[in-house]
Design a protein around this motif. Structure first.
Motif, PDB file in Angstrom:
ATOM      1  N   HIS A   1      -1.890   5.055  -4.238  1.00 36.41           N
ATOM      2  CA  HIS A   1      -2.784   5.414  -3.130  1.00 36.41           C
ATOM      3  C   HIS A   1      -2.000   5.827  -1.888  1.00 36.41           C
ATOM      4  O   HIS A   1      -2.277   6.858  -1.281  1.00 36.41           O
ATOM      5  CB  HIS A   1      -3.696   4.227  -2.789  1.00 36.41           C
ATOM      6  CG  HIS A   1      -4.843   4.081  -3.741  1.00 36.41           C
ATOM      7  ND1 HIS A   1      -5.566   2.911  -3.859  1.00 36.41           N
ATOM      8  CD2 HIS A   1      -5.408   4.953  -4.614  1.00 36.41           C
ATOM      9  CE1 HIS A   1      -6.526   3.072  -4.761  1.00 36.41           C
ATOM     10  NE2 HIS A   1      -6.445   4.308  -5.241  1.00 36.41           N
TER      11      HIS A   1
ATOM     12  N   PHE B   1      -3.385  -6.540  -4.677  1.00 33.44           N
ATOM     13  CA  PHE B   1      -4.328  -5.486  -5.043  1.00 33.44           C
ATOM     14  C   PHE B   1      -3.837  -4.132  -4.553  1.00 33.44           C
ATOM     15  O   PHE B   1      -3.967  -3.116  -5.225  1.00 33.44           O
ATOM     16  CB  PHE B   1      -5.731  -5.730  -4.466  1.00 33.44           C
ATOM     17  CG  PHE B   1      -6.586  -4.499  -4.571  1.00 33.44           C
ATOM     18  CD1 PHE B   1      -7.250  -4.197  -5.742  1.00 33.44           C
ATOM     19  CD2 PHE B   1      -6.661  -3.602  -3.514  1.00 33.44           C
ATOM     20  CE1 PHE B   1      -7.983  -3.021  -5.865  1.00 33.44           C
ATOM     21  CE2 PHE B   1      -7.390  -2.427  -3.621  1.00 33.44           C
ATOM     22  CZ  PHE B   1      -8.052  -2.143  -4.803  1.00 33.44           C
TER      23      PHE B   1
ATOM     24  N   TYR C   1       0.826  -1.208   0.000  1.00 36.11           N
ATOM     25  CA  TYR C   1       0.000   0.000   0.000  1.00 36.11           C
ATOM     26  C   TYR C   1       0.864   1.265   0.000  1.00 36.11           C
ATOM     27  O   TYR C   1       0.644   2.188  -0.777  1.00 36.11           O
ATOM     28  CB  TYR C   1      -0.941  -0.013   1.214  1.00 36.11           C
ATOM     29  CG  TYR C   1      -1.620   1.308   1.446  1.00 36.11           C
ATOM     30  CD1 TYR C   1      -2.783   1.648   0.754  1.00 36.11           C
ATOM     31  CD2 TYR C   1      -1.077   2.245   2.332  1.00 36.11           C
ATOM     32  CE1 TYR C   1      -3.386   2.887   0.937  1.00 36.11           C
ATOM     33  CE2 TYR C   1      -1.671   3.468   2.530  1.00 36.11           C
ATOM     34  CZ  TYR C   1      -2.818   3.790   1.828  1.00 36.11           C
ATOM     35  OH  TYR C   1      -3.401   5.011   2.010  1.00 36.11           O
TER      36      TYR C   1
ATOM     37  N   ALA D   1     -12.419 -10.006   2.819  1.00 36.62           N
ATOM     38  CA  ALA D   1     -12.283  -9.156   1.637  1.00 36.62           C
ATOM     39  C   ALA D   1     -12.516  -9.942   0.357  1.00 36.62           C
ATOM     40  O   ALA D   1     -12.199 -11.121   0.276  1.00 36.62           O
ATOM     41  CB  ALA D   1     -10.891  -8.556   1.606  1.00 36.62           C
ATOM     42  N   ASP D   2     -13.104  -9.291  -0.644  1.00 38.80           N
ATOM     43  CA  ASP D   2     -13.112  -9.860  -1.988  1.00 38.80           C
ATOM     44  C   ASP D   2     -13.206  -8.733  -3.014  1.00 38.80           C
ATOM     45  O   ASP D   2     -13.283  -7.563  -2.628  1.00 38.80           O
ATOM     46  CB  ASP D   2     -14.244 -10.888  -2.157  1.00 38.80           C
ATOM     47  CG  ASP D   2     -15.616 -10.280  -1.964  1.00 38.80           C
ATOM     48  OD1 ASP D   2     -15.904  -9.233  -2.578  1.00 38.80           O
ATOM     49  OD2 ASP D   2     -16.415 -10.849  -1.186  1.00 38.80           O
ATOM     50  N   ILE D   3     -13.212  -9.089  -4.291  1.00 42.77           N
ATOM     51  CA  ILE D   3     -13.096  -8.041  -5.303  1.00 42.77           C
ATOM     52  C   ILE D   3     -14.366  -7.194  -5.432  1.00 42.77           C
ATOM     53  O   ILE D   3     -14.350  -6.189  -6.124  1.00 42.77           O
ATOM     54  CB  ILE D   3     -12.686  -8.596  -6.695  1.00 42.77           C
ATOM     55  CG1 ILE D   3     -13.633  -9.701  -7.169  1.00 42.77           C
ATOM     56  CG2 ILE D   3     -11.269  -9.122  -6.666  1.00 42.77           C
ATOM     57  CD1 ILE D   3     -13.324 -10.136  -8.595  1.00 42.77           C
TER      58      ILE D   3
ATOM     59  N   CYS E   1      -7.092   2.513   4.617  1.00 42.54           N
ATOM     60  CA  CYS E   1      -7.688   1.175   4.768  1.00 42.54           C
ATOM     61  C   CYS E   1      -9.191   1.267   5.074  1.00 42.54           C
ATOM     62  O   CYS E   1      -9.994   0.474   4.562  1.00 42.54           O
ATOM     63  CB  CYS E   1      -7.002   0.390   5.880  1.00 42.54           C
ATOM     64  SG  CYS E   1      -5.221   0.590   5.998  1.00 42.54           S
TER      65      CYS E   1
ATOM     66  N   PHE F   1      -1.714 -13.397  -2.991  1.00 44.47           N
ATOM     67  CA  PHE F   1      -2.344 -12.761  -4.148  1.00 44.47           C
ATOM     68  C   PHE F   1      -3.108 -11.502  -3.742  1.00 44.47           C
ATOM     69  O   PHE F   1      -3.041 -10.473  -4.404  1.00 44.47           O
ATOM     70  CB  PHE F   1      -3.296 -13.747  -4.836  1.00 44.47           C
ATOM     71  CG  PHE F   1      -4.085 -13.125  -5.946  1.00 44.47           C
ATOM     72  CD1 PHE F   1      -3.471 -12.749  -7.124  1.00 44.47           C
ATOM     73  CD2 PHE F   1      -5.451 -12.900  -5.802  1.00 44.47           C
ATOM     74  CE1 PHE F   1      -4.192 -12.147  -8.143  1.00 44.47           C
ATOM     75  CE2 PHE F   1      -6.184 -12.302  -6.819  1.00 44.47           C
ATOM     76  CZ  PHE F   1      -5.548 -11.926  -7.998  1.00 44.47           C
TER      77      PHE F   1
HETATM   78  C1  HEC Z   1      -8.667   1.148  -2.593  1.00 41.55           C
HETATM   79  C2  HEC Z   1      -9.280   0.194  -1.697  1.00 41.55           C
HETATM   80  C3  HEC Z   1      -8.444  -0.497  -0.646  1.00 41.55           C
HETATM   81  C4  HEC Z   1      -7.563   0.069   0.243  1.00 41.55           C
HETATM   82  C5  HEC Z   1      -7.163   1.529   0.370  1.00 41.55           C
HETATM   83  C6  HEC Z   1      -7.110  -1.011   1.090  1.00 41.55           C
HETATM   84  N1  HEC Z   1      -7.680  -2.188   0.701  1.00 41.55           N
HETATM   85 FE1  HEC Z   1      -7.383  -4.016   1.537  1.00 41.55          FE
HETATM   86  N2  HEC Z   1      -8.417  -4.916   0.018  1.00 41.55           N
HETATM   87  C7  HEC Z   1      -9.078  -4.232  -0.982  1.00 41.55           C
HETATM   88  C8  HEC Z   1      -9.602  -5.210  -1.934  1.00 41.55           C
HETATM   89  C9  HEC Z   1     -10.372  -4.893  -3.196  1.00 41.55           C
HETATM   90  C10 HEC Z   1      -9.227  -6.493  -1.460  1.00 41.55           C
HETATM   91  C11 HEC Z   1      -9.541  -7.854  -2.093  1.00 41.55           C
HETATM   92  C12 HEC Z   1      -8.512  -8.160  -3.145  1.00 41.55           C
HETATM   93  C13 HEC Z   1      -8.751  -9.479  -3.832  1.00 41.55           C
HETATM   94  O1  HEC Z   1      -9.768 -10.126  -3.573  1.00 41.55           O
HETATM   95  O2  HEC Z   1      -7.891  -9.855  -4.644  1.00 41.55           O
HETATM   96  C14 HEC Z   1      -8.501  -6.262  -0.210  1.00 41.55           C
HETATM   97  C15 HEC Z   1      -7.994  -7.278   0.593  1.00 41.55           C
HETATM   98  C16 HEC Z   1      -7.496  -7.058   1.885  1.00 41.55           C
HETATM   99  C17 HEC Z   1      -7.201  -8.089   2.853  1.00 41.55           C
HETATM  100  C18 HEC Z   1      -7.435  -9.576   2.659  1.00 41.55           C
HETATM  101  C19 HEC Z   1      -6.203 -10.290   2.246  1.00 41.55           C
HETATM  102  C20 HEC Z   1      -6.440 -11.783   2.232  1.00 41.55           C
HETATM  103  O3  HEC Z   1      -5.525 -12.493   2.626  1.00 41.55           O
HETATM  104  O4  HEC Z   1      -7.521 -12.240   1.859  1.00 41.55           O
HETATM  105  C21 HEC Z   1      -6.720  -7.461   3.968  1.00 41.55           C
HETATM  106  C22 HEC Z   1      -6.272  -8.117   5.263  1.00 41.55           C
HETATM  107  C23 HEC Z   1      -6.686  -6.036   3.687  1.00 41.55           C
HETATM  108  N3  HEC Z   1      -7.148  -5.835   2.417  1.00 41.55           N
HETATM  109  C24 HEC Z   1      -6.231  -5.071   4.570  1.00 41.55           C
HETATM  110  C25 HEC Z   1      -5.971  -3.747   4.206  1.00 41.55           C
HETATM  111  C26 HEC Z   1      -5.175  -2.816   4.988  1.00 41.55           C
HETATM  112  C27 HEC Z   1      -4.524  -3.118   6.317  1.00 41.55           C
HETATM  113  C28 HEC Z   1      -5.161  -1.632   4.290  1.00 41.55           C
HETATM  114  C29 HEC Z   1      -4.424  -0.355   4.652  1.00 41.55           C
HETATM  115  C30 HEC Z   1      -2.967  -0.438   4.763  1.00 41.55           C
HETATM  116  C31 HEC Z   1      -5.955  -1.831   3.086  1.00 41.55           C
HETATM  117  N4  HEC Z   1      -6.402  -3.129   3.064  1.00 41.55           N
HETATM  118  C32 HEC Z   1      -6.218  -0.850   2.136  1.00 41.55           C
HETATM  119  C33 HEC Z   1      -9.227  -2.871  -1.071  1.00 41.55           C
HETATM  120  C34 HEC Z   1      -8.491  -1.926  -0.368  1.00 41.55           C
END
Ligand code: HEC
Ligand code: HEC
Ligand code: HEC
Ligand code: HEC
Ligand code: HEC
Length: 271
Positions: A116, A209, A111, A141-143, A129, A205
């Motif tokens: 971002h 993202f 990140y 989390a998912d897409i 986040c 994986f």
């Molecule tokens: C712009 C939107 C966005 C931001 C900002 C974001 N995320 Fe995510 N996050 C997602 C999406 C979309 C997925 C699912 C990706 C996928 O399914 O491939 C995800 C997946 C995850 C997962 C699941 C991983 C897994 O093993 O399944 C975690 C934990 C997570 N994010 C934590 C965070 C944290 C902590 C932050 C801040 C540092 C953050 N995310 C910032 C959109 C975001």
């Protein structure tokens, strides 16, 4: 002779039932004084929904409690929110990534290196986040987190759309493999190693993202598909073996039954 046969049949049946038994996983609310106040009427109305939102979350199910995120002392009512006991309180907008990233280390790294993360640090213009996951009611989390409403707050949906497409192929494969493992589990077969490999591959994986780098994801897709295919073929082999074992068990049952009938008839004729 007849008794030992009956005994054999019974123990065989018991074995069949036992091999299908499952272990249950436990979860619960670890005792914390945070809730003594935050669940009570002393709380101002804006803060009151917090505990019930948290109880619906994936963190709750995994025993991540108030103090795991906010710090503080979960055992000492008077000092619970003291900075001396590590209380952080409510993180500022630009502090959220590190606040969450102390546990989600790989994601924090991707990140911070992304468009971002850089925009957040430079101008607070990037999403943190919480923008995408929420704070207390965080779910798996998912897409589908990628949607028009969320992703057009700051730029057009076009970028988000290509991102979603790039993720889709691998996500679909992940779901297929997950379903395969679930089916085997229902049939009483433990595929612990495959489950672990899938979990690690998925986690690796999904951190990707957070780079919001479409070409990076496209480059890595083949590698992920290959890994998932390997797990998939192991699961398919298990399923074939299971089918064979079932047929074999049915066959054995018939043989036992046949023997039993023969003995029965023999004993009749000898009487
Ligand atoms: C712009 C939107 C966005 C931001 C900002 C974001 N995320 Fe995510 N996050 C997602 C999406 C979309 C997925 C699912 C990706 C996928 O399914 O491939 C995800 C997946 C995850 C997962 C699941 C991983 C897994 O093993 O399944 C975690 C934990 C997570 N994010 C934590 C965070 C944290 C902590 C932050 C801040 C540092 C953050 N995310 C910032 C959109 C975001
Ligand atoms: C997964 C980490 C996490 C957990 C677990 C968690 N919080 Fe929070 N909490 C946050 C974040 C992040 C914010 C800041 C939200 C924002 O910026 O909108 C926050 C904000 C708050 C606020 C301020 C809300 C507001 O509207 O200003 C309160 C009060 C609070 N949390 C109490 C709690 C209590 C009580 C618990 C346990 C029931 C808890 N939190 C569990 C991450 C967490
Ligand atoms: C003795 C009662 C009490 C206990 C125990 C308590 N809180 Fe609080 N907490 C409050 C009150 C009251 C507020 C609202 C303060 C205000 O009006 O701004 C608050 C506000 C908060 C906030 C948001 C405001 C801020 O300063 O950041 C967070 C986050 C929070 N508490 C987390 C926790 C955590 C985590 C624990 C346990 C380690 C805890 N609290 C234990 C009474 C308590
Ligand atoms: C104290 C450590 C800790 C902190 C802090 C923390 N998490 Fe988590 N998080 C976990 C654990 C443990 C899980 C459950 C295991 C898993 O699913 O990876 C989890 C799961 C998740 C998931 C679901 C992962 C999945 O499998 O789809 C998301 C999304 C997530 N966290 C986002 C956040 C966000 C956003 C914050 C900050 C507001 C945060 N976490 C803070 C420990 C933490
Ligand atoms: C709070 C504002 C905000 C939100 C919400 C937001 N973005 Fe962004 N996004 C930015 C900024 C700022 C940049 C980087 C500066 C730029 O290139 O315009 C960016 C850049 C991107 C890029 C290009 C990255 C690069 O390196 O070329 C992608 C892809 C992207 N965002 C996807 C998403 C997705 C998917 C979502 C929804 C889950 C989303 N964004 C939500 C602010 C946002």
């Amino acid at each position: 002779m007849r008794y030992s046969l009956v005994f054999l049949m019974i123990s065989f049946a018991v074995f069949l039932i036992a091999s299908g038994a499952h272990a249950q996983e436990g979860r619960g609310e670890s005792g914390t004084v945070c809730l003594d106040c935050h669940d009570s009427d002393i709380m101002k109305p804006e803060f009151r929904p917090v505990p019930s939102e948290w109880r619906k979350s994936w963190h709750y199910q995994n025993n991540v409690s108030c103090h795991d995120c906010h710090g503080g002392d979960p055992k000492d009512m008077a000092m619970a929110m003291s900075s001396e006991r590590g209380f952080i309180g409510k993180p500022g907008y630009a502090e959220v990534p590190e606040f969450c990233g102390k546990c989600h280390i790989g994601i924090l790294k991707n990140y911070l290196e992304s468009g971002h993360g850089k925009a957040l640090k430079a101008t607070q213009g990037g999403p943190n986040c919480v923008t995408c996951h929420g704070s207390h009611d965080i779910q798996k989390a998912d897409i589908n987190i990628i949607n028009e409403q969320r992703c057009t707050q700051c730029h057009t949906y076009e970028r988000a759309g290509t991102m979603k497409q790039a993720l889709f192929v691998t996500e679909k494969k992940i779901r297929d493999v997950e379903e395969g493992i679930r089916k085997l589990k229902r049939a009483g077969v433990f595929t612990e190693d495959e489950g672990k490999t899938l979990f690690n591959t998925t986690a690796e994986f999904r951190t990707l993202f957070h780079s919001v780098d479409v070409s990076l994801i496209e480059d890595r897709t083949d590698g992920f598909i290959k890994k998932l295919d390997q797990i998939d073929s192991k699961i398919k082999a298990f399923s074939r073996e299971l089918l064979f074992r079932r047929k074999f068990a049915a066959f054995l049952m018939l043989v036992f039954l046949g023997i039993l009938i023969v003995f029965f008839l023999l004993s009749k004729t000898s009487e």
